[in-house]
Write a protein that holds these residues in place. Sequence first.
Motif, PDB file in Angstrom:
ATOM      1  N   THR A 108       0.812  -1.215   0.000  1.00 30.19           N
ATOM      2  CA  THR A 108       0.000   0.000   0.000  1.00 30.19           C
ATOM      3  C   THR A 108       0.846   1.265   0.000  1.00 30.19           C
ATOM      4  OG1 THR A 108      -0.157   0.096   2.422  1.00 30.19           O
ATOM      5  CG2 THR A 108      -1.810  -1.225   1.256  1.00 30.19           C
ATOM      6  N   GLY A 109       2.096   1.162   0.443  1.00 27.54           N
ATOM      7  CA  GLY A 109       2.995   2.308   0.448  1.00 27.54           C
ATOM      8  C   GLY A 109       3.938   2.263  -0.736  1.00 27.54           C
ATOM      9  N   ASP A 110       5.150   2.755  -0.537  1.00 29.28           N
ATOM     10  CA  ASP A 110       6.157   2.770  -1.593  1.00 29.28           C
ATOM     11  C   ASP A 110       7.008   1.503  -1.528  1.00 29.28           C
ATOM     12  OD1 ASP A 110       5.316   5.296  -2.409  1.00 29.28           O
ATOM     13  OD2 ASP A 110       6.721   6.316  -1.063  1.00 29.28           O
ATOM     14  N   THR A 111       7.469   1.063  -2.686  1.00 25.93           N
ATOM     15  CA  THR A 111       8.332  -0.109  -2.787  1.00 25.93           C
ATOM     16  C   THR A 111       9.671   0.318  -3.347  1.00 25.93           C
ATOM     17  OG1 THR A 111       6.444  -1.579  -3.169  1.00 25.93           O
ATOM     18  CG2 THR A 111       8.619  -2.384  -3.826  1.00 25.93           C
ATOM     19  N   THR A 112      10.746  -0.076  -2.660  1.00 29.34           N
ATOM     20  CA  THR A 112      12.100   0.255  -3.090  1.00 29.34           C
ATOM     21  C   THR A 112      12.918  -1.026  -3.116  1.00 29.34           C
ATOM     22  OG1 THR A 112      11.929   2.424  -2.020  1.00 29.34           O
ATOM     23  CG2 THR A 112      14.127   1.687  -2.663  1.00 29.34           C
ATOM     24  N   ALA A 113      13.583  -1.292  -4.228  1.00 28.15           N
ATOM     25  CA  ALA A 113      14.373  -2.508  -4.370  1.00 28.15           C
ATOM     26  C   ALA A 113      15.595  -2.240  -5.233  1.00 28.15           C
ATOM     27  CB  ALA A 113      13.536  -3.629  -4.991  1.00 28.15           C
ATOM     28  N   GLY A 114      16.594  -3.122  -5.102  1.00 26.14           N
ATOM     29  CA  GLY A 114      17.732  -3.040  -6.003  1.00 26.14           C
ATOM     30  C   GLY A 114      17.347  -3.550  -7.382  1.00 26.14           C
ATOM     31  N   VAL A 115      16.735  -4.750  -7.407  1.00 23.48           N
ATOM     32  CA  VAL A 115      16.317  -5.385  -8.662  1.00 23.48           C
ATOM     33  C   VAL A 115      14.908  -5.924  -8.509  1.00 23.48           C
ATOM     34  CG1 VAL A 115      16.747  -7.271 -10.278  1.00 23.48           C
ATOM     35  CG2 VAL A 115      18.674  -6.026  -9.317  1.00 23.48           C
ATOM     36  N   VAL A 116      14.084  -5.705  -9.515  1.00 31.16           N
ATOM     37  CA  VAL A 116      12.763  -6.345  -9.602  1.00 31.16           C
ATOM     38  C   VAL A 116      12.753  -7.162 -10.880  1.00 31.16           C
ATOM     39  CG1 VAL A 116      10.287  -6.006  -9.848  1.00 31.16           C
ATOM     40  CG2 VAL A 116      11.598  -4.520  -8.321  1.00 31.16           C
ATOM     41  N   PHE A 117      12.396  -8.456 -10.755  1.00 28.88           N
ATOM     42  CA  PHE A 117      12.350  -9.328 -11.924  1.00 28.88           C
ATOM     43  C   PHE A 117      11.019 -10.066 -11.942  1.00 28.88           C
ATOM     44  CE2 PHE A 117      12.708 -13.420 -14.010  1.00 28.88           C
ATOM     45  CZ  PHE A 117      13.392 -13.126 -15.183  1.00 28.88           C
ATOM     46  N   GLY A 118      10.358 -10.038 -13.081  1.00 29.00           N
ATOM     47  CA  GLY A 118       9.129 -10.796 -13.256  1.00 29.00           C
ATOM     48  C   GLY A 118       9.091 -11.406 -14.638  1.00 29.00           C
ATOM     49  N   ALA A 119       8.758 -12.693 -14.702  1.00 25.62           N
ATOM     50  CA  ALA A 119       8.536 -13.364 -15.980  1.00 25.62           C
ATOM     51  C   ALA A 119       7.110 -13.871 -15.996  1.00 25.62           C
ATOM     52  CB  ALA A 119       9.531 -14.500 -16.184  1.00 25.62           C
ATOM     53  N   TYR A 120       6.615 -14.238 -17.160  1.00 26.65           N
ATOM     54  CA  TYR A 120       5.203 -14.604 -17.313  1.00 26.65           C
ATOM     55  C   TYR A 120       4.767 -15.574 -16.214  1.00 26.65           C
ATOM     56  CZ  TYR A 120       0.795 -16.192 -19.147  1.00 26.65           C
ATOM     57  OH  TYR A 120      -0.534 -16.490 -19.272  1.00 26.65           O
ATOM     58  N   THR A 121       3.701 -15.210 -15.532  1.00 21.19           N
ATOM     59  CA  THR A 121       3.299 -15.958 -14.355  1.00 21.19           C
ATOM     60  C   THR A 121       1.847 -15.650 -14.034  1.00 21.19           C
ATOM     61  OG1 THR A 121       3.745 -16.227 -11.995  1.00 21.19           O
ATOM     62  CG2 THR A 121       4.169 -14.075 -12.907  1.00 21.19           C
ATOM     63  N   ASP A 122       1.219 -16.550 -13.318  1.00 23.06           N
ATOM     64  CA  ASP A 122      -0.153 -16.327 -12.845  1.00 23.06           C
ATOM     65  C   ASP A 122      -0.062 -15.555 -11.543  1.00 23.06           C
ATOM     66  OD1 ASP A 122      -2.817 -16.365 -12.319  1.00 23.06           O
ATOM     67  OD2 ASP A 122      -2.881 -18.465 -11.688  1.00 23.06           O
ATOM     68  N   LYS A 123       0.004 -14.238 -11.647  1.00 27.39           N
ATOM     69  CA  LYS A 123       0.351 -13.411 -10.498  1.00 27.39           C
ATOM     70  C   LYS A 123      -0.674 -12.303 -10.279  1.00 27.39           C
ATOM     71  CE  LYS A 123       1.360 -10.316 -13.682  1.00 27.39           C
ATOM     72  NZ  LYS A 123       0.457  -9.168 -13.940  1.00 27.39           N
ATOM     73  N   TYR A 124      -0.532 -11.630  -9.136  1.00 26.02           N
ATOM     74  CA  TYR A 124      -1.307 -10.432  -8.837  1.00 26.02           C
ATOM     75  C   TYR A 124      -0.364  -9.497  -8.101  1.00 26.02           C
ATOM     76  CZ  TYR A 124      -5.005  -7.429  -6.928  1.00 26.02           C
ATOM     77  OH  TYR A 124      -5.795  -6.354  -6.601  1.00 26.02           O
ATOM     78  N   LEU A 125       0.113  -8.465  -8.799  1.00 26.75           N
ATOM     79  CA  LEU A 125       1.132  -7.572  -8.265  1.00 26.75           C
ATOM     80  C   LEU A 125       0.583  -6.150  -8.242  1.00 26.75           C
ATOM     81  CD1 LEU A 125       4.200  -8.941 -10.291  1.00 26.75           C
ATOM     82  CD2 LEU A 125       3.458  -9.614  -7.991  1.00 26.75           C
ATOM     83  N   VAL A 126       0.335  -5.648  -7.040  1.00 19.95           N
ATOM     84  CA  VAL A 126      -0.262  -4.325  -6.878  1.00 19.95           C
ATOM     85  C   VAL A 126       0.644  -3.467  -6.007  1.00 19.95           C
ATOM     86  CG1 VAL A 126      -2.195  -3.044  -5.903  1.00 19.95           C
ATOM     87  CG2 VAL A 126      -2.621  -5.144  -7.170  1.00 19.95           C
ATOM     88  N   PHE A 127       1.064  -2.331  -6.544  1.00 14.93           N
ATOM     89  CA  PHE A 127       1.901  -1.377  -5.822  1.00 14.93           C
ATOM     90  C   PHE A 127       1.141  -0.049  -5.814  1.00 14.93           C
ATOM     91  CE2 PHE A 127       4.527  -4.503  -7.966  1.00 14.93           C
ATOM     92  CZ  PHE A 127       5.332  -4.974  -6.936  1.00 14.93           C
ATOM     93  N   ARG A 128       0.520   0.283  -4.681  1.00 14.13           N
ATOM     94  CA  ARG A 128      -0.333   1.468  -4.633  1.00 14.13           C
ATOM     95  C   ARG A 128       0.474   2.760  -4.525  1.00 14.13           C
ATOM     96  NH1 ARG A 128      -5.617   1.203  -3.681  1.00 14.13           N
ATOM     97  NH2 ARG A 128      -5.606   2.961  -2.238  1.00 14.13           N
ATOM     98  N   GLY A 129       1.730   2.668  -4.141  1.00 14.87           N
ATOM     99  CA  GLY A 129       2.605   3.827  -4.096  1.00 14.87           C
ATOM    100  C   GLY A 129       3.609   3.773  -5.226  1.00 14.87           C
TER     101      GLY A 129
END
Length: 211
Positions: A108-129
């Motif tokens: 619900t807040g902010d997301t900070t990372a060095g690396v974000v990796f996503g490949a085709y997947t049955d996912k639900y990724l929600v970043f409200r900030g």
Amino acid sequence: MSTRTIAWDEAVELFRRRGLPETTWENLDEGEYVLHTGNATVTGNFPLNDVEPHPWTTAWDIGFIVDGDLTVSGSAYDVDDGAAALVVLGDLRTAGIHTTCDPKIVVTGDTTAGVVFGAYTDKYLVFRGDLRATVQVWQDECAPDHVGGTLSGSLVQPSYADHTDLNAAEVEDTAVPVADLLVPEVITTGGGVDGDALRERLVAGLPVLAV
């Protein structure tokens, strides 16, 4: 450490108290969640499968809820289908986020990372900030389902226009070749990213960003 297992009804009550709209949590699986009350700091990784011991539980179920900020010195990642959900009712800070399976991640807040990796997947990724990372790699039509703030970093193979509700987020695409962004050990002979090699280095705490 303040953690306990809660039923789905209590999770829904918490989401409503925190002002989270139903459209954000209605796609989560119903069941028991491990709730951590307050800000949480994890030394090491935050696995979403039982591939390594989890710092909070040995009984894997639907997922984890952090009622506060979550700081992970290692990475949040999955390895196989059946990944647990991760809901952070605050900010998420981590060295890496790596998903190729079926996670449900809501921040619900902010997301900070060095690396974000996503490949085709049955996912639900929600970043409200904001979703900020030094390098973001999205492959095989995988992309966040929603970004409510600023999306930034060196984006590799972004497909946001077709797959993401950006909510007017600013997309900063530096167009830098990925081979110049990540260490050679995770680059394929064709110049792409070897997702397995990247995950292995993230989990081991080895450098992944090119100096």
